[in-house]
Design an enzyme around this catalytic site. Structure first.
Site, PDB file in Angstrom:
ATOM      1  N   CYS A 215       0.863  -1.185   0.000  1.00  0.00           N
ATOM      2  CA  CYS A 215       0.000   0.000   0.000  1.00  0.00           C
ATOM      3  C   CYS A 215       0.895   1.228   0.000  1.00  0.00           C
ATOM      4  O   CYS A 215       2.061   1.148  -0.375  1.00  0.00           O
ATOM      5  CB  CYS A 215      -0.975  -0.033   1.181  1.00  0.00           C
ATOM      6  SG  CYS A 215      -0.192  -0.059   2.804  1.00  0.00           S
TER       7      CYS A 215
ATOM      8  N   CYS B 172      -1.445   0.735   7.293  1.00  0.00           N
ATOM      9  CA  CYS B 172      -2.878   0.409   7.413  1.00  0.00           C
ATOM     10  C   CYS B 172      -3.243  -0.834   6.602  1.00  0.00           C
ATOM     11  O   CYS B 172      -3.393  -1.931   7.155  1.00  0.00           O
ATOM     12  CB  CYS B 172      -3.751   1.587   6.969  1.00  0.00           C
ATOM     13  SG  CYS B 172      -3.532   3.080   7.958  1.00  0.00           S
ATOM     14  N   ARG B 173      -3.399  -0.679   5.302  1.00  0.00           N
ATOM     15  CA  ARG B 173      -3.987  -1.746   4.488  1.00  0.00           C
ATOM     16  C   ARG B 173      -3.084  -2.972   4.341  1.00  0.00           C
ATOM     17  O   ARG B 173      -3.525  -4.105   4.570  1.00  0.00           O
ATOM     18  CB  ARG B 173      -4.372  -1.194   3.111  1.00  0.00           C
ATOM     19  CG  ARG B 173      -5.480  -0.154   3.164  1.00  0.00           C
ATOM     20  CD  ARG B 173      -5.599   0.641   1.882  1.00  0.00           C
ATOM     21  NE  ARG B 173      -4.451   1.509   1.685  1.00  0.00           N
ATOM     22  CZ  ARG B 173      -4.259   2.296   0.650  1.00  0.00           C
ATOM     23  NH1 ARG B 173      -5.144   2.302  -0.342  1.00  0.00           N
ATOM     24  NH2 ARG B 173      -3.192   3.063   0.569  1.00  0.00           N
ATOM     25  N   SER B 174      -1.835  -2.763   3.915  1.00  0.00           N
ATOM     26  CA  SER B 174      -1.006  -3.947   3.624  1.00  0.00           C
ATOM     27  C   SER B 174      -0.565  -4.720   4.872  1.00  0.00           C
ATOM     28  O   SER B 174      -0.531  -5.954   4.825  1.00  0.00           O
ATOM     29  CB  SER B 174       0.185  -3.596   2.719  1.00  0.00           C
ATOM     30  OG  SER B 174       1.093  -2.717   3.333  1.00  0.00           O
TER      31      SER B 174
ATOM     32  N   ASP C  18      -8.173   4.101   0.749  1.00  0.00           N
ATOM     33  CA  ASP C  18      -7.192   4.557   1.731  1.00  0.00           C
ATOM     34  C   ASP C  18      -7.936   5.075   2.956  1.00  0.00           C
ATOM     35  O   ASP C  18      -8.691   6.042   2.853  1.00  0.00           O
ATOM     36  CB  ASP C  18      -6.367   5.676   1.073  1.00  0.00           C
ATOM     37  CG  ASP C  18      -5.335   6.267   1.992  1.00  0.00           C
ATOM     38  OD1 ASP C  18      -5.357   5.964   3.195  1.00  0.00           O
ATOM     39  OD2 ASP C  18      -4.506   7.048   1.489  1.00  0.00           O
TER      40      ASP C  18
HETATM   41  P1  4NP Z   1      -1.773   2.783   4.006  1.00  0.00           P
HETATM   42  O1  4NP Z   1      -2.466   4.124   4.570  1.00  0.00           O
HETATM   43  O2  4NP Z   1      -1.222   3.129   2.651  1.00  0.00           O
HETATM   44  O3  4NP Z   1      -2.903   1.825   3.950  1.00  0.00           O
HETATM   45  O4  4NP Z   1      -0.694   2.411   5.011  1.00  0.00           O
HETATM   46  C1  4NP Z   1      -1.838   5.370   4.534  1.00  0.00           C
HETATM   47  C2  4NP Z   1      -0.990   5.722   5.543  1.00  0.00           C
HETATM   48  C3  4NP Z   1      -0.396   6.970   5.538  1.00  0.00           C
HETATM   49  C4  4NP Z   1      -0.668   7.857   4.504  1.00  0.00           C
HETATM   50  C5  4NP Z   1      -1.514   7.485   3.484  1.00  0.00           C
HETATM   51  C6  4NP Z   1      -2.099   6.240   3.494  1.00  0.00           C
HETATM   52  N1  4NP Z   1      -0.092   9.150   4.522  1.00  0.00           N
HETATM   53  O5  4NP Z   1      -0.439   9.972   3.660  1.00  0.00           O
HETATM   54  O6  4NP Z   1       0.766   9.443   5.384  1.00  0.00           O
END
Ligand code: 4NP
Length: 155
Positions: free
Chosen positions: A4, A9-11, A122
Site C-alpha cells: 500500500c 494500514c492496508r497492507s 485509503d
Molecule cells: P496505508 O495508509 O497506505 O494503507 O498504510 C496510509 C498511511 C499513511 C498515509 C496514506 C495512506 N499518509 O499519507 O501518510
C-alpha cells in the site's frame, strides 16, 4: 507481498490476515508473506492504532514495522498485490523487466464481491468506519486469494 502507500494500514492488515488464514488451514510453511509501502514516510513505525484496534476486535494481531518496497522485493516475490491504482502504477514503474511487471497485480482482482471496485480505499483520513470497511474487504479477499492459490477456485 502486499503493498500500500504507507505500510501502516492496508497492507500490514492483509499480511496479518493472510498469515492467520495460512495457520488456520495448516499451510504456513508453503508461503513467505510480507508487506511494504511505496512511500518511505512511515518507515519504522508500527501499524496505525486504528487499524490495529479494528483488527483486534476480530481477533487479529497486526504486528509489523513499516518498510518501503525495494528492488530485491520486486525480484523475489512471485505475487505482488497493490492495494490501489496509485500503488500499482508506482510498482510498475519500479519494476525492471517484464517478468517483474507481470507479477504485480491489483489486490481486489481477487475480491469475490468487488462489483467493479478496483481500489481498497485509503482509510488514513477517514473515521473508524473506513477501517472497518477496509477490514471487511481485506478479509474476504485474502480468503478468496488463498482459495485460488491452493487450487480451490470455489470460495
Ligand atoms: P496505508 O495508509 O497506505 O494503507 O498504510 C496510509 C498511511 C499513511 C498515509 C496514506 C495512506 N499518509 O499519507 O501518510
Amino acid at each position: 507481498m502486499f503493498v500500500c502507500q504507507g505500510n501502516i494500514c492496508r497492507s500490514p492488515l492483509a499480511q496479518a490476515l493472510f498469515e492467520h488464514l495460512l495457520q488456520r488451514r495448516g499451510v504456513t510453511a508453503r508461503y513467505k508473506v510480507d508487506s511494504t509501502g511505496v512511500s518511505s514516510y512511515h518507515v519504522g513505525e508500527s501499524a496505525d492504532r486504528r487499524m490495529r484496534e479494528t483488527a483486534a476486535r476480530h481477533g487479529i494481531t497486526v504486528n509489523h514495522r513499516a518498510r518501503a518496497v525495494t528492488q530485491r522485493d520486486l525480484a523475489q516475490y512471485d505475487l505482488i498485490l497493490a492495494m490501489d491504482r496509485d500503488n500499482y502504477a508506482i510498482l510498475q514503474r519500479k519494476a525492471q523487466n517484464q517478468q517483474q511487471r507481470s507479477r504485480i497485480r491489483m489486490f481486489r482482482d481477487f475480491d469475490p464481491v468487488a462489483n467493479g471496485a478496483i481500489d481498497v480505499p485509503d482509510p488514513w483520513y477517514g473515521g473508524m468506519n473506513g477501517f472497518q470497511n477496509v477490514y471487511e474487504i481485506v478479509e474476504r479477499t485474502c480468503e478468496a486469494l488463498l482459495d485460488q492459490l491452493e487450487g480451490d477456485s470455489i470460495s
